[in-house]
Design a protein around this motif. Structure first.
Motif, short mmCIF file in Angstrom:
data_model
loop_
_atom_site.label_atom_id
_atom_site.label_comp_id
_atom_site.label_asym_id
_atom_site.label_seq_id
_atom_site.Cartn_x
_atom_site.Cartn_y
_atom_site.Cartn_z
N GLU A 34 -27.74 11.24 52.81
CA GLU A 34 -26.82 10.34 52.13
C GLU A 34 -26.84 10.58 50.62
O GLU A 34 -27.87 10.91 50.06
CB GLU A 34 -27.21 8.89 52.41
CG GLU A 34 -26.98 8.50 53.86
CD GLU A 34 -27.27 7.04 54.10
OE1 GLU A 34 -27.10 6.24 53.17
OE2 GLU A 34 -27.66 6.71 55.23
N GLY A 35 -25.67 10.43 49.99
CA GLY A 35 -25.57 10.59 48.55
C GLY A 35 -25.75 12.02 48.09
O GLY A 35 -26.16 12.26 46.96
N ALA A 36 -25.45 12.98 48.96
CA ALA A 36 -25.62 14.39 48.62
C ALA A 36 -24.52 14.84 47.66
O ALA A 36 -23.40 14.34 47.69
CB ALA A 36 -25.59 15.24 49.88
N SER A 37 -24.84 15.79 46.82
CA SER A 37 -23.83 16.37 45.94
C SER A 37 -23.06 17.45 46.70
O SER A 37 -23.46 17.88 47.78
CB SER A 37 -24.50 16.96 44.69
OG SER A 37 -25.54 17.84 45.04
N SER A 38 -21.95 17.89 46.11
CA SER A 38 -21.12 18.88 46.80
C SER A 38 -21.78 20.25 46.77
O SER A 38 -22.57 20.57 45.87
CB SER A 38 -19.75 18.96 46.13
OG SER A 38 -19.83 19.64 44.89
N SER A 39 -21.46 21.07 47.74
CA SER A 39 -22.05 22.41 47.81
C SER A 39 -21.63 23.26 46.62
O SER A 39 -22.42 24.09 46.14
CB SER A 39 -21.71 23.10 49.12
OG SER A 39 -20.31 23.27 49.24
N GLU A 40 -20.42 23.09 46.11
CA GLU A 40 -19.97 23.85 44.94
C GLU A 40 -20.76 23.43 43.70
O GLU A 40 -21.19 24.27 42.91
CB GLU A 40 -18.47 23.66 44.71
CG GLU A 40 -17.89 24.59 43.68
CD GLU A 40 -17.94 26.07 44.08
OE1 GLU A 40 -17.78 26.91 43.18
OE2 GLU A 40 -18.13 26.40 45.26
N SER A 41 -20.98 22.13 43.55
CA SER A 41 -21.78 21.61 42.45
C SER A 41 -23.22 22.14 42.55
O SER A 41 -23.82 22.55 41.55
CB SER A 41 -21.77 20.09 42.47
OG SER A 41 -22.69 19.56 41.56
N ASP A 42 -23.77 22.13 43.76
CA ASP A 42 -25.13 22.65 43.96
C ASP A 42 -25.23 24.11 43.57
O ASP A 42 -26.21 24.53 42.96
CB ASP A 42 -25.55 22.49 45.43
CG ASP A 42 -25.77 21.06 45.84
OD1 ASP A 42 -25.94 20.19 44.96
OD2 ASP A 42 -25.77 20.79 47.06
N ARG A 43 -24.22 24.88 43.92
CA ARG A 43 -24.23 26.31 43.61
C ARG A 43 -24.35 26.53 42.11
O ARG A 43 -25.17 27.33 41.65
CB ARG A 43 -22.97 26.97 44.17
CG ARG A 43 -22.84 28.43 43.85
CD ARG A 43 -21.62 29.04 44.55
NE ARG A 43 -21.30 30.33 44.04
CZ ARG A 43 -22.01 31.44 44.25
NH1 ARG A 43 -23.11 31.39 44.96
NH2 ARG A 43 -21.64 32.59 43.74
N TYR A 44 -23.53 25.83 41.32
CA TYR A 44 -23.59 26.00 39.87
C TYR A 44 -24.89 25.48 39.29
O TYR A 44 -25.41 26.03 38.33
CB TYR A 44 -22.37 25.36 39.20
CG TYR A 44 -21.14 26.18 39.42
CD1 TYR A 44 -21.01 27.43 38.82
CD2 TYR A 44 -20.13 25.75 40.27
CE1 TYR A 44 -19.90 28.22 39.04
CE2 TYR A 44 -19.01 26.53 40.50
CZ TYR A 44 -18.90 27.77 39.88
OH TYR A 44 -17.80 28.55 40.10
N GLU A 45 -25.44 24.44 39.89
CA GLU A 45 -26.73 23.96 39.43
C GLU A 45 -27.81 25.02 39.61
O GLU A 45 -28.63 25.24 38.73
CB GLU A 45 -27.12 22.68 40.18
CG GLU A 45 -28.43 22.11 39.69
CD GLU A 45 -28.68 20.72 40.22
OE1 GLU A 45 -29.49 20.04 39.59
OE2 GLU A 45 -28.09 20.34 41.24
#
Length: 111
Positions: A34-45
Motif C-alpha cells: 500500500e502507498g507504493a510509488s510508481s515504477s517510473e518514479s522508482d526508476r529515476y530514484e
C-alpha cells in the motif's frame, strides 16, 4: 534464489528491492504494497537520487567519519534503506513500523 529474492527473505517488512550495479538496474515490488510509488518514479530514484545521496554521504564520511555505508530515508509511506556497494547500490523499502537499521548488515552481507 536470485539476489532480489534473497533480500526479500530478510524480513516480511520488505516491500521493494532494487539493485543497481555496473549500470544495470533490476527491481521488484511486493504484491499488495500500500502507498507504493510508481515504477517510473522508482526508476529515476534509483538512477539519480539514490546514487547522489550515497555520494554525498560517502564523501562527507571520508573526510573524518570513517566513510559512509548507507542512508535511510523516511518517506510518509515507508522507510528506504540505500546501501552503498563498490559498483552501485541496493535499495530496500520497509513497511513503517519496522527498523531498517536492524537489517542493514544482513543485507550488505548478501552482496
Amino acid at each position: 534464489m536470485n539476489i532480489i529474492e534473497k533480500v526479500f527473505s530478510v524480513s516480511p517488512a520488505v516491500r521493494y528491492v532494487a539493485v543497481y550495479r555496473s549500470g544495470e538496474l533490476a527491481s521488484r515490488q511486493r504484491d499488495g504494497a500500500e502507498g507504493a510509488s510508481s515504477s517510473e518514479s522508482d526508476r529515476y530514484e534509483e538512477l539519480l537520487v539514490n546514487p547522489t545521496l550515497l555520494t554525498l554521504a560517502r564523501q562527507r564520511g571520508n573526510i573524518d567519519c570513517g566513510g559512509g555505508k548507507f542512508v535511510v530515508v523516511g518517506y510518509g509511506n515507508f522507510y528506504q534503506l540505500v546501501i552503498d556497494l563498490p559498483d552501485g547500490h541496493v535499495s530496500v523499502c520497509f513497511d513503517l513500523g519496522s527498523n531498517p537499521l536492524a537489517y542493514a548488515e544482513e543485507i550488505r552481507a548478501l552482496f
